[in-house]
Design a protein around this motif. Structure first.
Motif, PDB file in Angstrom:
ATOM      1  N   THR A 122       3.239  80.895  11.016  1.00 27.87           N
ATOM      2  CA  THR A 122       2.904  81.579   9.516  1.00 27.87           C
ATOM      3  C   THR A 122       4.052  82.372   8.708  1.00 27.87           C
ATOM      4  O   THR A 122       5.526  81.900   9.429  1.00 27.87           O
ATOM      5  CB  THR A 122       3.134  82.969  10.179  1.00 27.87           C
ATOM      6  OG1 THR A 122       4.555  82.973  11.671  1.00 27.87           O
ATOM      7  CG2 THR A 122       1.732  83.162  11.226  1.00 27.87           C
ATOM      8  N   HIS A 123       4.094  82.873   7.856  1.00 28.58           N
ATOM      9  CA  HIS A 123       5.391  82.527   6.392  1.00 28.58           C
ATOM     10  C   HIS A 123       4.563  83.993   5.601  1.00 28.58           C
ATOM     11  O   HIS A 123       2.950  83.957   6.117  1.00 28.58           O
ATOM     12  CB  HIS A 123       5.572  81.409   6.371  1.00 28.58           C
ATOM     13  CG  HIS A 123       6.483  80.840   4.847  1.00 28.58           C
ATOM     14  ND1 HIS A 123       7.688  81.880   5.082  1.00 28.58           N
ATOM     15  CD2 HIS A 123       6.751  80.694   4.263  1.00 28.58           C
ATOM     16  CE1 HIS A 123       8.442  82.188   3.625  1.00 28.58           C
ATOM     17  NE2 HIS A 123       8.274  81.363   3.336  1.00 28.58           N
ATOM     18  N   SER A 124       5.219  83.621   4.615  1.00 28.22           N
ATOM     19  CA  SER A 124       5.433  84.535   3.863  1.00 28.22           C
ATOM     20  C   SER A 124       3.407  83.969   2.728  1.00 28.22           C
ATOM     21  O   SER A 124       3.126  84.340   1.848  1.00 28.22           O
ATOM     22  CB  SER A 124       5.437  85.251   3.038  1.00 28.22           C
ATOM     23  OG  SER A 124       6.809  83.958   2.476  1.00 28.22           O
ATOM     24  N   ILE A 125       3.309  82.560   3.086  1.00 26.75           N
ATOM     25  CA  ILE A 125       2.295  82.106   1.720  1.00 26.75           C
ATOM     26  C   ILE A 125       1.247  81.776   3.454  1.00 26.75           C
ATOM     27  O   ILE A 125       1.872  81.453   4.123  1.00 26.75           O
ATOM     28  CB  ILE A 125       2.173  81.194   1.280  1.00 26.75           C
ATOM     29  CG1 ILE A 125       2.116  80.417   0.656  1.00 26.75           C
ATOM     30  CG2 ILE A 125       3.566  79.717   1.790  1.00 26.75           C
ATOM     31  CD1 ILE A 125       2.221  79.413  -0.577  1.00 26.75           C
ATOM     32  N   PRO A 126       0.165  81.210   3.252  1.00 24.64           N
ATOM     33  CA  PRO A 126      -0.967  80.932   4.118  1.00 24.64           C
ATOM     34  C   PRO A 126      -0.474  79.417   4.056  1.00 24.64           C
ATOM     35  O   PRO A 126      -0.102  78.589   3.475  1.00 24.64           O
ATOM     36  CB  PRO A 126      -2.212  80.708   3.541  1.00 24.64           C
ATOM     37  CG  PRO A 126      -2.114  82.192   2.379  1.00 24.64           C
ATOM     38  CD  PRO A 126      -0.816  81.891   1.984  1.00 24.64           C
ATOM     39  N   ASP A 127      -1.278  78.972   5.773  1.00 25.02           N
ATOM     40  CA  ASP A 127      -1.617  77.349   5.855  1.00 25.02           C
ATOM     41  C   ASP A 127      -0.046  76.205   5.349  1.00 25.02           C
ATOM     42  O   ASP A 127       0.414  75.570   4.867  1.00 25.02           O
ATOM     43  CB  ASP A 127      -2.106  76.696   4.810  1.00 25.02           C
ATOM     44  CG  ASP A 127      -3.879  76.683   5.207  1.00 25.02           C
ATOM     45  OD1 ASP A 127      -3.940  77.519   6.126  1.00 25.02           O
ATOM     46  OD2 ASP A 127      -4.363  75.785   4.423  1.00 25.02           O
ATOM     47  N   THR A 128       1.233  77.171   6.080  1.00 21.64           N
ATOM     48  CA  THR A 128       2.375  76.932   6.493  1.00 21.64           C
ATOM     49  C   THR A 128       2.494  75.775   7.728  1.00 21.64           C
ATOM     50  O   THR A 128       2.191  76.447   8.378  1.00 21.64           O
ATOM     51  CB  THR A 128       3.790  77.319   6.332  1.00 21.64           C
ATOM     52  OG1 THR A 128       3.692  78.597   5.147  1.00 21.64           O
ATOM     53  CG2 THR A 128       5.013  77.316   6.965  1.00 21.64           C
ATOM     54  N   ASN A 129       2.821  74.957   7.330  1.00 20.76           N
ATOM     55  CA  ASN A 129       3.054  74.105   8.298  1.00 20.76           C
ATOM     56  C   ASN A 129       4.545  73.554   8.672  1.00 20.76           C
ATOM     57  O   ASN A 129       5.706  73.019   8.296  1.00 20.76           O
ATOM     58  CB  ASN A 129       2.565  72.384   8.644  1.00 20.76           C
ATOM     59  CG  ASN A 129       1.120  72.874   8.315  1.00 20.76           C
ATOM     60  OD1 ASN A 129       0.295  72.986   9.281  1.00 20.76           O
ATOM     61  ND2 ASN A 129       0.478  72.064   7.366  1.00 20.76           N
ATOM     62  N   PRO A 150       2.918  88.500  14.677  1.00 17.61           N
ATOM     63  CA  PRO A 150       1.342  88.442  15.035  1.00 17.61           C
ATOM     64  C   PRO A 150      -0.056  88.825  14.502  1.00 17.61           C
ATOM     65  O   PRO A 150      -1.243  88.379  14.516  1.00 17.61           O
ATOM     66  CB  PRO A 150       1.874  89.191  15.999  1.00 17.61           C
ATOM     67  CG  PRO A 150       2.904  90.838  15.664  1.00 17.61           C
ATOM     68  CD  PRO A 150       3.601  89.434  14.707  1.00 17.61           C
ATOM     69  N   THR A 151       0.079  89.670  13.047  1.00 17.55           N
ATOM     70  CA  THR A 151      -0.940  89.999  12.440  1.00 17.55           C
ATOM     71  C   THR A 151      -1.020  89.708  10.825  1.00 17.55           C
ATOM     72  O   THR A 151      -0.726  90.510  10.195  1.00 17.55           O
ATOM     73  CB  THR A 151      -1.366  91.050  12.540  1.00 17.55           C
ATOM     74  OG1 THR A 151       0.116  92.232  12.376  1.00 17.55           O
ATOM     75  CG2 THR A 151      -0.933  91.723  14.068  1.00 17.55           C
ATOM     76  N   PRO A 152      -0.923  88.473  10.690  1.00 21.83           N
ATOM     77  CA  PRO A 152      -0.819  88.344   9.459  1.00 21.83           C
ATOM     78  C   PRO A 152      -1.973  88.650   8.652  1.00 21.83           C
ATOM     79  O   PRO A 152      -3.339  88.068   9.576  1.00 21.83           O
ATOM     80  CB  PRO A 152      -0.340  86.454   9.365  1.00 21.83           C
ATOM     81  CG  PRO A 152      -1.593  85.678  11.391  1.00 21.83           C
ATOM     82  CD  PRO A 152      -1.242  86.832  11.780  1.00 21.83           C
TER      83      PRO A 152
END
Length: 536
Positions: A122-129, A150-152
């Motif tokens: 998880t980061h501040s942008i979706p789909d971070t790997n 825990p709650t993106p």
């Protein structure tokens, strides 16, 4: 950018750019020197992207032409990151230089003797790997920018189970984000920002303007949710924001109800209390929508008494002054401004706090750790943190720009340096269609240097003295009257601008653009333009 090399195989992890420092006026972006890669192009297998933020993909339009001999270059990343990249490369007419390969979390891709595995964080942008590189020597893990949310608001929590299994199988080295190593505890969830945005939109009497990074799709999603709840429509403004929103909708990351997200022109015809505008410029960037609104120079958007401007970001170090000026000018125009100093809930970081950094070490149990993505003090503090988890000081290696770390299954050794450093991107005109010059120490003044001196009244913005242009090393065709013409054109431009406190970054950009274009028309050359603005 991180380069991983084994035998005849080279992988690049991310390809970002960074904002110029305060002393780099006239420069648009700073990118890494890729001479080492250019000299070994036959061994480059792919570029792997962790996520779609500018500091991880922003260098691509300027680096790809340097390695175009290997085109099409495979670029792997999440669908969202690749969507952002495709938009950038389309603007620069470079889509033929890449072979975009979308990957999903959990996928593994083989590149000769190396295998890359993409792991959701998880980061501040979706789909971070995060990316694990499996090699004959061992496995190294680049965490990307991460936190354990825990709650993106969008997507799933970090894949802790896979990280734990990697740790059990054995990790040779962890390359860890360290930006928030100074902050105790854990970084708050993105849900905090959603609650704040909900409250702001609920209580606002006029239009609400939300400024954030163009790639921050989750903030657009929050604005849509809150606006729908309180009967408002949403529009986005700023070319990069509009482009990224289209990409996110096409890929299904944003799925607003019909009629909720509308064109800017349509939103501006509605009553002010019925609209929310999501715009670029949360860092006070001179060319972005917010700075132009604050300066009264945006062609369509105005703020007035009763409006609310929410800056959903904290200033990046070095940008504090420009952000402060933008906030001041918004207040001068009658807006209520909500920013991180007043309300911490307008933004939460996408980076891990100390407890989360320790958690990553505990999950992966690496033999060695290498702190990256931070300043020198962050690396020192991260070493102390790693030692608190039981690691020894000699298990923590400090990387240097261009520094080489050589791993065996049981050791890591610093092995000198490769050619490296910063390349300055000097852009004139619009992205894609504009002129771009890459400058380094050797060629920075090949076409000459022009210093533009301006003195303005700090309170009113009125021109007090100048502009005066002083040049050195110009081509002969620019010696005869060209500077005087550029000076007169700049004076006319400055005298037409709105009055009010100086928006310094905007003034610097306008000066550079006006002088640069005037000189380019005369000679097709690109001297370095250095604006110096003094306020009295």
């Amino acid at each position: 950018m991180t380069l991983v090399e084994y035998g005849n195989d080279i992988l690049l992890l991310d390809c970002g750019g960074k904002f110029p420092e305060e002393e780099q006026r006239g420069i648009d972006l700073v990118i890494p020197d890729v001479t080492y890669v250019v000299e070994r192009l036959s061994r480059l297998r792919a570029i792997l992207i962790t996520h779609g933020h500018e500091d991880h993909i922003g260098g691509l339009p300027y680096i790809l032409p340097q390695i175009a001999a290997a085109a099409p270059i495979p670029v792997y990343g999440s669908p969202l990151a690749l969507g952002f990249i495709e938009g950038k490369l389309y603007e620069h007419r470079q889509t033929d230089l890449v072979d975009l390969q979308p990957v999903r979390p959990g996928e593994r891709v083989t590149f000769g003797s190396l295998e890359a595995e993409f792991i959701h964080v998880t980061h501040s942008i979706p789909d971070t790997n995060a990316i694990a590189i499996h090699s004959p020597v061992g496995t190294i893990v680049d965490t990307a920018d991460f936190k354990f949310d825990p709650t993106p608001v969008m997507g799933e929590p970090t894949d802790e189970a896979r990280l734990r299994r990697l740790g059990r199988d054995g990790v040779l080295a962890l390359f860890s984000d360290t930006v928030r190593v100074e902050v105790d505890g854990s970084t708050p969830s993105e849900r905090v920002v959603l609650d704040t945005m909900d409250d702001v939109i609920r209580t606002a009497r006029g239009q609400v303007i939300i400024a954030t990074f163009a790639s921050n799709i989750s903030r657009i999603d929050m604005a849509l949710k809150a606006a729908e709840k309180y009967g408002r429509k949403v529009a986005v403004a700023g070319r990069s924001m509009e482009q990224n929103a289209r990409v996110a909708m096409d890929l299904g990351y944003l799925d607003p109800p019909e009629g909720l997200l509308i064109p800017l022109e349509e939103a501006l015809k509605m009553p002010r209390e019925r609209r929310v505008l999501v715009i670029t410029g949360s860092q006070g960037e001179a060319a972005a929508a917010l700075a132009r609104i604050a300066a009264g120079e945006h062609p369509r958007i105005r703020v007035t008494t009763g409006d609310v401007a929410l800056l959903s970001a904290t200033p990046i170090p070095g940008n504090e002054e420009t952000v402060s000026r933008t906030i001041d000018n918004l207040f001068r125009r009658g807006a209520k401004v909500i920013y991180s100093t007043r309300d911490r809930g307008v933004h939460v970081s996408g980076h891990a706090g100390r407890d989360e950094l320790k958690k990553m070490i505990d999950l992966l149990k690496p033999k060695f750790v290498i702190p990256i993505h931070g300043e020198f003090r962050h690396m020192v503090l991260y070493r102390e943190l790693a030692m608190e988890t039981g690691m020894k000081a000699d298990q923590v290696m400090f990387p240097e720009i261009g520094g080489v770390l050589e791993f065996t299954p049981t050791t890591v050794t610093a092995k000198g340096r490769i050619k490296s450093g910063s390349i300055l991107v000097d852009r004139l005109g619009d992205r894609g269609t504009g002129q771009v010059t890459l400058r380094n120490r050797e060629n920075i003044a090949d076409d000459g240097v022009v210093v533009v001196t301006i003195v303005v009244d700090r309170e009113t913005g009125k021109l007090i003295a100048g502009p005066d242009l002083v040049a050195k090393g110009l081509k002969p065709e620019l010696q005869n009257g060209a500077l005087k013409e550029a000076e007169q054109e700049l004076r006319r431009t400055l005298e037409r601008r709105s009055r009010g406190e100086v928006q310094l970054g905007h003034l610097i950009t306008r000066s550079k653009e006006t002088v640069g274009k005037a000189l380019y028309r005369r000679s097709k050359s690109r001297p370095m333009i250095l604006p110096v603005v003094t306020e009295l």
